[in-house]
Design a protein around this motif. Structure first.
Motif, PDB file in Angstrom:
ATOM      1  N   LEU A  99       0.832  -1.198   0.000  1.00  0.00           N
ATOM      2  CA  LEU A  99       0.000   0.000   0.000  1.00  0.00           C
ATOM      3  C   LEU A  99       0.869   1.252   0.000  1.00  0.00           C
ATOM      4  O   LEU A  99       2.000   1.242   0.493  1.00  0.00           O
ATOM      5  CB  LEU A  99      -0.926  -0.016   1.214  1.00  0.00           C
ATOM      6  CG  LEU A  99      -1.882  -1.212   1.286  1.00  0.00           C
ATOM      7  CD1 LEU A  99      -2.610  -1.245   2.625  1.00  0.00           C
ATOM      8  CD2 LEU A  99      -2.880  -1.182   0.138  1.00  0.00           C
ATOM      9  N   SER A 100       0.337   2.340  -0.536  1.00  0.00           N
ATOM     10  CA  SER A 100       1.101   3.578  -0.642  1.00  0.00           C
ATOM     11  C   SER A 100       0.190   4.779  -0.427  1.00  0.00           C
ATOM     12  O   SER A 100      -1.028   4.654  -0.345  1.00  0.00           O
ATOM     13  CB  SER A 100       1.771   3.673  -2.022  1.00  0.00           C
ATOM     14  OG  SER A 100       0.789   3.628  -3.037  1.00  0.00           O
ATOM     15  N   GLY A 101       0.804   5.966  -0.337  1.00  0.00           N
ATOM     16  CA  GLY A 101       0.037   7.189  -0.151  1.00  0.00           C
ATOM     17  C   GLY A 101      -0.208   7.493   1.317  1.00  0.00           C
ATOM     18  O   GLY A 101       0.383   6.893   2.216  1.00  0.00           O
ATOM     19  N   SER A 102      -1.084   8.434   1.579  1.00  0.00           N
ATOM     20  CA  SER A 102      -1.351   8.863   2.946  1.00  0.00           C
ATOM     21  C   SER A 102      -2.411   7.984   3.605  1.00  0.00           C
ATOM     22  O   SER A 102      -3.309   7.470   2.950  1.00  0.00           O
ATOM     23  CB  SER A 102      -1.824  10.328   2.963  1.00  0.00           C
ATOM     24  OG  SER A 102      -3.046  10.456   2.266  1.00  0.00           O
ATOM     25  N   ILE A 103      -2.260   7.819   4.903  1.00  0.00           N
ATOM     26  CA  ILE A 103      -3.221   7.041   5.685  1.00  0.00           C
ATOM     27  C   ILE A 103      -4.434   7.926   5.973  1.00  0.00           C
ATOM     28  O   ILE A 103      -4.278   9.032   6.495  1.00  0.00           O
ATOM     29  CB  ILE A 103      -2.577   6.558   6.996  1.00  0.00           C
ATOM     30  CG1 ILE A 103      -1.400   5.624   6.676  1.00  0.00           C
ATOM     31  CG2 ILE A 103      -3.603   5.843   7.873  1.00  0.00           C
ATOM     32  CD1 ILE A 103      -0.591   5.239   7.896  1.00  0.00           C
ATOM     33  N   PRO A 104      -5.643   7.485   5.630  1.00  0.00           N
ATOM     34  CA  PRO A 104      -6.831   8.311   5.876  1.00  0.00           C
ATOM     35  C   PRO A 104      -6.991   8.649   7.355  1.00  0.00           C
ATOM     36  O   PRO A 104      -6.539   7.909   8.235  1.00  0.00           O
ATOM     37  CB  PRO A 104      -7.986   7.426   5.382  1.00  0.00           C
ATOM     38  CG  PRO A 104      -7.358   6.474   4.434  1.00  0.00           C
ATOM     39  CD  PRO A 104      -5.980   6.212   4.968  1.00  0.00           C
ATOM     40  N   SER A 105      -7.607   9.767   7.599  1.00  0.00           N
ATOM     41  CA  SER A 105      -7.872  10.182   8.976  1.00  0.00           C
ATOM     42  C   SER A 105      -9.365  10.088   9.254  1.00  0.00           C
ATOM     43  O   SER A 105     -10.189  10.120   8.346  1.00  0.00           O
ATOM     44  CB  SER A 105      -7.394  11.619   9.194  1.00  0.00           C
ATOM     45  OG  SER A 105      -8.052  12.500   8.297  1.00  0.00           O
ATOM     46  N   GLY A 106      -9.712   9.932  10.498  1.00  0.00           N
ATOM     47  CA  GLY A 106     -11.104   9.821  10.911  1.00  0.00           C
ATOM     48  C   GLY A 106     -11.170   9.543  12.396  1.00  0.00           C
ATOM     49  O   GLY A 106     -10.200   9.058  12.988  1.00  0.00           O
ATOM     50  N   ARG A 107     -12.293   9.844  13.001  1.00  0.00           N
ATOM     51  CA  ARG A 107     -12.424   9.698  14.445  1.00  0.00           C
ATOM     52  C   ARG A 107     -12.145   8.268  14.890  1.00  0.00           C
ATOM     53  O   ARG A 107     -11.380   8.028  15.823  1.00  0.00           O
ATOM     54  CB  ARG A 107     -13.831  10.124  14.889  1.00  0.00           C
ATOM     55  CG  ARG A 107     -14.057  10.038  16.388  1.00  0.00           C
ATOM     56  CD  ARG A 107     -15.471  10.459  16.740  1.00  0.00           C
ATOM     57  NE  ARG A 107     -15.755  11.812  16.276  1.00  0.00           N
ATOM     58  CZ  ARG A 107     -16.948  12.387  16.379  1.00  0.00           C
ATOM     59  NH1 ARG A 107     -17.969  11.707  16.884  1.00  0.00           N
ATOM     60  NH2 ARG A 107     -17.125  13.620  15.955  1.00  0.00           N
ATOM     61  N   GLN A 108     -12.737   7.299  14.199  1.00  0.00           N
ATOM     62  CA  GLN A 108     -12.560   5.915  14.604  1.00  0.00           C
ATOM     63  C   GLN A 108     -11.139   5.429  14.307  1.00  0.00           C
ATOM     64  O   GLN A 108     -10.544   4.690  15.085  1.00  0.00           O
ATOM     65  CB  GLN A 108     -13.575   5.019  13.891  1.00  0.00           C
ATOM     66  CG  GLN A 108     -13.652   3.591  14.418  1.00  0.00           C
ATOM     67  CD  GLN A 108     -14.093   3.533  15.881  1.00  0.00           C
ATOM     68  OE1 GLN A 108     -14.748   4.440  16.388  1.00  0.00           O
ATOM     69  NE2 GLN A 108     -13.716   2.456  16.572  1.00  0.00           N
TER      70      GLN A 108
END
Length: 216
Positions: A99-108
């Motif tokens: 996997l590549s790119g940025s890690i998604p953000s979110g409350r959970q």
């Protein structure tokens, strides 16, 4: 659905499934995109296989997921931003893929503050990883990014072709007007063209003569 079982289900039964565990089964190919219709699924474990391709873009539709384990595969691409919509997710493991790119953000997702979830993916960046996206240059280029937007890409190509055509026309007109108003340049140009044609004629004649000699 458990391993070591031989069961037959129709489509309506699939929607009632609560758990799928197909780990360590030597599975190949891509994760079916239509798996996201299983909105009642609580557990999905496809780890320790040889799965390739991308994580389904609309995986966030599986809103009931509490556990998602895809580690030890050959998945590539970015982590879909929609994964941040999994508000009940308590267990996540995407380690040891490509996997590549940025890690998604979110409350959970922020509550799952464990770097090992994403370990073994050197091209991932952003929290909870230590490497930041701006430092490493691993900015995402998936469907959420304008760089892979077909419409924008088409517009950039159109502008590129327009500039190329404009440059060609300008260059042609410059040469045309120079030859039109500069008599000496016009004489030199046509003399050079005539000389070039003469050389080509001589070369063609010599080549023809050699071919005839070889035949005889």
């Amino acid at each position: 659905m458990n391993k070591r079982s031989n069961l037959v289900y129709d489509y309506n039964n699939l929607l009632d499934w609560k758990s799928i565990d197909l780990s360590t089964n030597n599975l190949t190919g891509e994760i079916p995109q239509n798996i996201v219709v299983l909105t009642g699924l609580l557990n999905l474990n496809l780890s320790h296989n040889q799965l390739t391709g991308k994580i389904p873009f609309e995986i966030g539709n599986m809103t009931s997921l509490e556990s998602l384990d895809l580690h030890m595969n050959n998945l590539s691409g970015t982590i879909p931003q929609s994964i941040s919509a999994l508000n009940y997710l308590e267990v996540l493991n995407l380690s040891y893929n490509n996997l590549s790119g940025s890690i998604p953000s979110g409350r959970q997702l922020q509550s799952l503050n464990d770097p090992s979830i994403f370990s073994g993916n050197p091209n991932l960046c952003g929290p909870p990883q230590e490497n930041g996206c701006e430092r490493s240059g691993n900015l995402p280029k998936d469907d959420d990014n304008n760089y892979s937007n077909p419409k924008l890409a088409g517009e950039r190509d159109n502008w590129l072709f327009l500039f190329i055509e404009f440059g060609f026309v300008v260059g042609f007109l410059v040469v045309f007007f120079i030859l039109l108003f500069q008599r000496n340049w016009r004489y030199t140009y046509f003399k050079m063209v005539d000389s070039g044609f003469d050389r080509l004629y001589v070369l063609a004649a010599l080549a023809t003569k050699r071919m005839r000699e070889q035949r005889t």
